[in-house]
Design an enzyme around this catalytic site. Structure first.
Site, PDB file in Angstrom:
ATOM      1  N   LYS A  44       0.862  -1.183   0.000  1.00  0.00           N
ATOM      2  CA  LYS A  44       0.000   0.000   0.000  1.00  0.00           C
ATOM      3  C   LYS A  44       0.901   1.237   0.000  1.00  0.00           C
ATOM      4  CE  LYS A  44      -3.783   2.104   2.645  1.00  0.00           C
ATOM      5  NZ  LYS A  44      -4.435   2.574   1.424  1.00  0.00           N
ATOM      6  N   ASN A  68     -13.391   3.901  -5.091  1.00  0.00           N
ATOM      7  CA  ASN A  68     -12.797   4.155  -3.787  1.00  0.00           C
ATOM      8  C   ASN A  68     -12.212   5.556  -3.730  1.00  0.00           C
ATOM      9  OD1 ASN A  68      -9.683   4.253  -3.054  1.00  0.00           O
ATOM     10  ND2 ASN A  68      -9.876   3.127  -4.998  1.00  0.00           N
ATOM     11  N   ASN A 125       3.649   6.542  -7.048  1.00  0.00           N
ATOM     12  CA  ASN A 125       2.258   6.847  -7.370  1.00  0.00           C
ATOM     13  C   ASN A 125       2.132   8.318  -7.758  1.00  0.00           C
ATOM     14  OD1 ASN A 125      -0.461   7.198  -7.566  1.00  0.00           O
ATOM     15  ND2 ASN A 125      -0.948   6.642  -5.469  1.00  0.00           N
ATOM     16  N   CYS A 128      -1.084  11.154  -7.188  1.00  0.00           N
ATOM     17  CA  CYS A 128      -1.317  12.001  -6.023  1.00  0.00           C
ATOM     18  C   CYS A 128      -1.473  13.460  -6.445  1.00  0.00           C
ATOM     19  CB  CYS A 128      -0.132  11.906  -5.056  1.00  0.00           C
ATOM     20  SG  CYS A 128       0.194  10.257  -4.420  1.00  0.00           S
ATOM     21  N   GLY A 241      -5.415  -3.537 -14.047  1.00  0.00           N
ATOM     22  CA  GLY A 241      -6.706  -2.896 -14.311  1.00  0.00           C
ATOM     23  C   GLY A 241      -7.750  -3.931 -14.673  1.00  0.00           C
ATOM     24  N   GLY A 263      -5.617  -6.373  -8.594  1.00  0.00           N
ATOM     25  CA  GLY A 263      -6.067  -5.367  -7.645  1.00  0.00           C
ATOM     26  C   GLY A 263      -7.396  -5.655  -6.997  1.00  0.00           C
TER      27      GLY A 263
END
Length: 305
Positions: A44, A68, A125, A128, A241, A263
């Site tokens: 994570k 989410n 990532n 963000c 995906g 995922g």
């Protein structure tokens, strides 16, 4: 039969890994999945300081998947280094740490802290929000993506994987920008931006109004973007995906991905990753495929024949 793949000089026993944010650091899934069977565990997101995440409700089911708006809730780099890395080192799998931040300095702090740790790769990532640039995601503007990639590459001791956002006009342009900035590999796609409204309450279902769409519904978009990125760059690509089974994973390999990540399906069936590993092996046996590398980009080659 060889299922090993090499990403930026790091050898994985097979191409199957977890997608960040769907598997924790493996502790929650240890009783369901033998982590030793996975090519890698992608953690994570880890930030320089603890993040509380967004207000609730922040998860909603939708057709073909889920939305989410967790907001990258995490306990921060200190807890991660003390708790999660020692746990993962018990297993014979590669460790890929997903790094998040709100400024370039946030990313660099985490990357530098991880420099002396026994982790194998870093996944950055870039979806963000960049608080210094009006909260536009780092990965939504090519120049910004290039610059943050270059800044991280200068400091990182491990290979860096730039995780690309699909919420852009031209994924090929973004892939080239990350490669030019020094990315060792790319992973895509991150979630698509979506929304759900409760027609009875006449209110947004998520407190954040919008959230990231994941699950089987996004797979055709993800496969297309992986193919386009693979045509645009030479660095390895990790495709993700909507992967629900081995057939989905193989589709990504044929589109040009060297590895895949599972995922949202981890929430529905915690055994999914292990089943994908087994399914890929069965596929290779069925078709007499000796080396999994021969599948990568195979759909494009068949079109050229």
């Amino acid at each position: 039969m060889n299922t090993k793949v090499r990403i930026a000089g790091v050898e994985l026993k097979n191409p199957v890994m977890t997608a960040s944010g769907t598997f924790g650091s493996g502790m929650e899934y240890g009783e369901f999945v033998d982590l030793n069977c996975l090519g890698a565990v992608v953690t994570k997101g880890v930030a320089s300081t603890p993040w509380e995440g967004n207000p609730t409700p922040r998860v909603a089911e939708v057709y073909g998947g889920m939305l989410n708006a967790i907001g990258l809730q995490n306990p921060g780099i200190e807890v991660f280094m003390e708790r999660d890395i020692p746990f993962l080192k018990k297993y014979d799998t590669k460790i890929i740490v997903n790094v998040c931040g709100k400024t370039v300095e946030d990313y660099l702090e985490v990357v530098e802290r991880l420099g002396d740790t026994d982790v194998d790769m870093l996944e950055i990532n870039v979806s963000c929000p960049n608080v210094k640039q009006g909260a536009i995601a780092f990965g939504q503007e090519a120049g910004c993506l290039h610059d943050i990639t270059a800044a991280i590459k200068k400091k990182a001791r491990q290979p860096i994987i730039m995780k690309l956002s699909p919420n852009v006009t031209d994924i090929g342009e973004m892939a080239r920008a990350a490669e030019a900035g020094g990315a060792d590999a790319l992973s895509l796609i991150n979630t698509l931006l979506g929304m759900k409204i409760d027609i009875h309450k006449r209110k947004f279902v998520l407190a954040n109004r919008t959230g990231g769409l994941s699950g089987p519904a996004i797979k055709p978009v993800a496969v297309r973007m992986v193919y386009q990125a693979a045509q645009a760059v030479k660095v390895p690509i990790i495709g993700m995906g909507g992967i629900a089974n081995a057939e989905d994973a193989i589709e990504f390999l044929l589109a040009g991905a060297s590895a895949v990540a599972v995922g949202a399906m981890n929430f529905i069936n915690p055994y999914t990753t292990a089943e994908v590993v087994e399914g890929i092996e069965d596929y290779m046996k069925k078709y007499g495929i000796e080396d999994i590398a021969s599948l990568v980009g195979g759909a494009g080659r068949s079109m050229d024949m």
